[in-house]
Design a protein around this motif. Structure first.
Motif, PDB file in Angstrom:
ATOM      1  N   THR A 182       0.978  -1.301  -0.014  1.00 33.33           N
ATOM      2  CA  THR A 182      -0.098  -0.027   0.029  1.00 33.33           C
ATOM      3  C   THR A 182       0.957   1.152  -0.280  1.00 33.33           C
ATOM      4  O   THR A 182       2.090   1.185   0.362  1.00 33.33           O
ATOM      5  N   GLY A 183       0.329   2.249  -0.277  1.00 36.87           N
ATOM      6  CA  GLY A 183       1.257   3.639  -0.377  1.00 36.87           C
ATOM      7  C   GLY A 183       1.739   3.580  -1.752  1.00 36.87           C
ATOM      8  O   GLY A 183       1.400   3.182  -2.854  1.00 36.87           O
ATOM      9  N   ALA A 184       2.899   4.555  -1.981  1.00 38.53           N
ATOM     10  CA  ALA A 184       3.610   4.704  -3.304  1.00 38.53           C
ATOM     11  C   ALA A 184       4.914   4.723  -3.179  1.00 38.53           C
ATOM     12  O   ALA A 184       5.814   4.867  -1.907  1.00 38.53           O
TER      13      ALA A 184
ATOM     14  N   THR B 191       8.130  -8.217   6.571  1.00 40.02           N
ATOM     15  CA  THR B 191       7.243  -7.031   6.797  1.00 40.02           C
ATOM     16  C   THR B 191       7.566  -5.800   7.074  1.00 40.02           C
ATOM     17  O   THR B 191       8.369  -5.775   7.839  1.00 40.02           O
ATOM     18  N   GLN B 192       7.399  -4.732   6.279  1.00 41.66           N
ATOM     19  CA  GLN B 192       7.668  -3.328   6.692  1.00 41.66           C
ATOM     20  C   GLN B 192       6.535  -2.469   6.694  1.00 41.66           C
ATOM     21  O   GLN B 192       5.568  -2.507   5.987  1.00 41.66           O
ATOM     22  N   VAL B 193       6.567  -1.732   7.850  1.00 37.15           N
ATOM     23  CA  VAL B 193       5.519  -0.626   7.974  1.00 37.15           C
ATOM     24  C   VAL B 193       6.195   0.637   8.387  1.00 37.15           C
ATOM     25  O   VAL B 193       7.000   0.623   9.301  1.00 37.15           O
ATOM     26  N   GLY B 194       5.842   1.661   7.736  1.00 40.51           N
ATOM     27  CA  GLY B 194       6.415   2.982   7.883  1.00 40.51           C
ATOM     28  C   GLY B 194       6.915   3.579   6.541  1.00 40.51           C
ATOM     29  O   GLY B 194       6.286   3.158   5.524  1.00 40.51           O
TER      30      GLY B 194
ATOM     31  N   TYR C 285       9.009  -2.346  11.919  1.00 36.45           N
ATOM     32  CA  TYR C 285       8.123  -1.340  12.127  1.00 36.45           C
ATOM     33  C   TYR C 285       8.829   0.022  12.475  1.00 36.45           C
ATOM     34  O   TYR C 285       9.048   0.626  13.327  1.00 36.45           O
ATOM     35  N   ALA C 286       9.347   0.772  11.297  1.00 42.35           N
ATOM     36  CA  ALA C 286      10.296   1.950  11.399  1.00 42.35           C
ATOM     37  C   ALA C 286      10.170   2.828  10.422  1.00 42.35           C
ATOM     38  O   ALA C 286       9.610   2.702   9.203  1.00 42.35           O
TER      39      ALA C 286
ATOM     40  N   LEU D 136       5.207  -8.060   2.804  1.00 44.69           N
ATOM     41  CA  LEU D 136       4.097  -7.139   3.285  1.00 44.69           C
ATOM     42  C   LEU D 136       4.453  -5.703   3.323  1.00 44.69           C
ATOM     43  O   LEU D 136       5.250  -5.691   4.288  1.00 44.69           O
ATOM     44  N   GLN D 137       4.288  -4.929   2.703  1.00 40.60           N
ATOM     45  CA  GLN D 137       4.704  -3.379   2.861  1.00 40.60           C
ATOM     46  C   GLN D 137       3.719  -2.376   3.090  1.00 40.60           C
ATOM     47  O   GLN D 137       2.677  -2.332   2.437  1.00 40.60           O
ATOM     48  N   ASN D 138       3.801  -1.442   3.837  1.00 40.20           N
ATOM     49  CA  ASN D 138       2.833  -0.293   4.103  1.00 40.20           C
ATOM     50  C   ASN D 138       3.484   0.967   4.280  1.00 40.20           C
ATOM     51  O   ASN D 138       4.348   0.985   5.185  1.00 40.20           O
ATOM     52  N   GLY D 139       2.952   2.030   3.553  1.00 36.30           N
ATOM     53  CA  GLY D 139       3.840   3.129   3.670  1.00 36.30           C
ATOM     54  C   GLY D 139       4.517   3.648   2.372  1.00 36.30           C
ATOM     55  O   GLY D 139       3.790   3.255   1.223  1.00 36.30           O
TER      56      GLY D 139
END
Length: 103
Positions: A3-5, A45-48, A77-78, A23-26
């Motif tokens: 998700t995100g750009a 998994t990456q979030v940030g 998560y960073a 799984l990436q978000n951000g």
């Protein structure tokens, strides 16, 4: 799933019955998984934002550092994390989980 750009993902598997999940978000994330082994499950998994991470699970059944049958998980998560060297897991088939949390 992304998700995100500005996200990028790459999964490379060399082995039987193995799989990789990213799984990436951000935004500005770049994930990469490389698996060299049989019956291996690897997840990143990456979030940030501004993340650049890699996960390498390497070896085979004839190697002392084989990963056959292992479950390997690397979770971040960073914000602003960059790995100049990929996280490399060499194991005898035991499951490994690495988590980094920073904001």
């Amino acid at each position: 799933m992304q998700t995100g750009a500005g996200n990028n993902a790459e999964v490379s598997i060399d082995g039987s019955l193995s799989n990789g999940t990213i799984l990436q978000n951000g935004s500005d994330n770049n994930g990469s998984i490389t698996v060299d082994g049989n019956n291996v499950t690897a997840a990143l998994t990456q979030v940030g934002s501004n993340n650049d991470s890699q996960l390498v699970a390497q070896g085979n059944a004839t190697s002392a550092t084989g990963v056959d049958g292992a479950n390997v998980t690397y979770t971040l998560y960073a914000n602003g994390v960059t790995t100049t060297q990929p996280v490399t897991v060499s194991t005898n088939g035991a499951s490994v989980s690495i988590t980094q949390i920073q904001f």
